[in-house]
Design a protein around this motif. Sequence first.
Motif, PDB file in Angstrom:
ATOM      1  N   ARG A  11       0.836  -1.196   0.000  1.00 12.41           N
ATOM      2  CA  ARG A  11       0.000   0.000   0.000  1.00 12.41           C
ATOM      3  C   ARG A  11       0.872   1.247   0.000  1.00 12.41           C
ATOM      4  O   ARG A  11       1.704   1.444   0.887  1.00 12.41           O
ATOM      5  N   GLY A  12       0.700   2.073  -1.023  1.00 12.94           N
ATOM      6  CA  GLY A  12       1.415   3.344  -1.091  1.00 12.94           C
ATOM      7  C   GLY A  12       2.920   3.233  -1.190  1.00 12.94           C
ATOM      8  O   GLY A  12       3.649   4.132  -0.740  1.00 12.94           O
ATOM      9  N   LEU A  13       3.419   2.148  -1.789  1.00  5.94           N
ATOM     10  CA  LEU A  13       4.870   1.944  -1.873  1.00  5.94           C
ATOM     11  C   LEU A  13       5.517   3.024  -2.740  1.00  5.94           C
ATOM     12  O   LEU A  13       5.153   3.203  -3.903  1.00  5.94           O
ATOM     13  N   THR A  14       6.469   3.708  -2.156  1.00  7.43           N
ATOM     14  CA  THR A  14       7.122   4.832  -2.822  1.00  7.43           C
ATOM     15  C   THR A  14       8.633   4.679  -2.701  1.00  7.43           C
ATOM     16  O   THR A  14       9.152   4.348  -1.639  1.00  7.43           O
ATOM     17  N   LYS A  15       9.328   4.900  -3.811  1.00 10.77           N
ATOM     18  CA  LYS A  15      10.788   4.805  -3.810  1.00 10.77           C
ATOM     19  C   LYS A  15      11.357   5.850  -4.763  1.00 10.77           C
ATOM     20  O   LYS A  15      10.969   5.919  -5.931  1.00 10.77           O
ATOM     21  N   THR A  16      12.267   6.661  -4.250  1.00 10.17           N
ATOM     22  CA  THR A  16      12.903   7.713  -5.053  1.00 10.17           C
ATOM     23  C   THR A  16      14.414   7.574  -4.973  1.00 10.17           C
ATOM     24  O   THR A  16      14.965   7.347  -3.891  1.00 10.17           O
ATOM     25  N   ALA A  65       8.411   5.063   1.576  1.00 10.35           N
ATOM     26  CA  ALA A  65       7.112   5.245   2.237  1.00 10.35           C
ATOM     27  C   ALA A  65       6.195   4.118   1.799  1.00 10.35           C
ATOM     28  O   ALA A  65       6.447   3.423   0.819  1.00 10.35           O
ATOM     29  N   GLY A  66       5.122   3.919   2.567  1.00  7.93           N
ATOM     30  CA  GLY A  66       4.172   2.866   2.257  1.00  7.93           C
ATOM     31  C   GLY A  66       4.362   1.666   3.174  1.00  7.93           C
ATOM     32  O   GLY A  66       5.256   1.640   4.034  1.00  7.93           O
ATOM     33  N   ALA A  67       3.525   0.660   2.990  1.00  8.04           N
ATOM     34  CA  ALA A  67       3.539  -0.520   3.856  1.00  8.04           C
ATOM     35  C   ALA A  67       3.464  -1.775   3.004  1.00  8.04           C
ATOM     36  O   ALA A  67       2.807  -1.815   1.965  1.00  8.04           O
ATOM     37  N   LEU A  68       4.132  -2.823   3.472  1.00  8.92           N
ATOM     38  CA  LEU A  68       4.125  -4.121   2.814  1.00  8.92           C
ATOM     39  C   LEU A  68       3.752  -5.168   3.841  1.00  8.92           C
ATOM     40  O   LEU A  68       4.354  -5.241   4.912  1.00  8.92           O
TER      41      LEU A  68
END
Length: 228
Positions: A11-16, A65-68
């Motif tokens: 949910r909302g997995l973010t990677k920069t 950010a986000g959850a797994l």
Amino acid sequence: MNVGVIVVAGRGLTKTYRRNAERVHALREVDLSLRPGELVALVGPSGSGKSTLLNVLCGWERADAGALAWGGELAGRHAEDLSWGELALIPQALGLLEDLTVGENVSLPGRLAGQADRGGKAAHELMTSVGIAHLADRYPRQASLGEQQRCCVARALLLRPKIVLADEPTAHQDAHWTEVIFTAFRQLIGTGSVCLIATHNPETWGYADRILSMHDGELRTGAPAPAR
């Protein structure tokens, strides 16, 4: 497919990433659910975020950010704590151990798990099914790239993992061996496992139960529209 159970939920997995002065958004608030008994194709062009998503799912990278979360028998676990019998990865780089023979590479998960039977008979059966049994006593450098890739597939499937994450697992295969590999995936998910296959090859999409498309770090449902 068991529609009532979710094995993997992101949910909302973010990677920069930072590339010099540029910020690269590899994942943009990705929501993902995988269920037992399904083969999911993750499609999109190179650089769209497919490999990053697989790396986050398997624990090689952490999302910003986000959850797994893992469900079913894996509930409450972390990716980095899962065993070969629970989660297996087929990376683009293959990752074969050059000091081990092809047969030893395939049987390695069984040896590490203390399952000698899986490292012997089952390994031979898998190697036979993907056409590399004759290479059992050779080293990876003595096999073609396609044969090495099929070695990685056999190694990943040895312990019948609940989840298989594969990054371009047929990139070095012709149509025949591509079908053989997807047949092996299909046999695994028939036992209730799930396979997420990253691929940019439209010829493989027909093997999937569901297609997820990535573009510029965003995840969408369905195959991308054809180029105009």
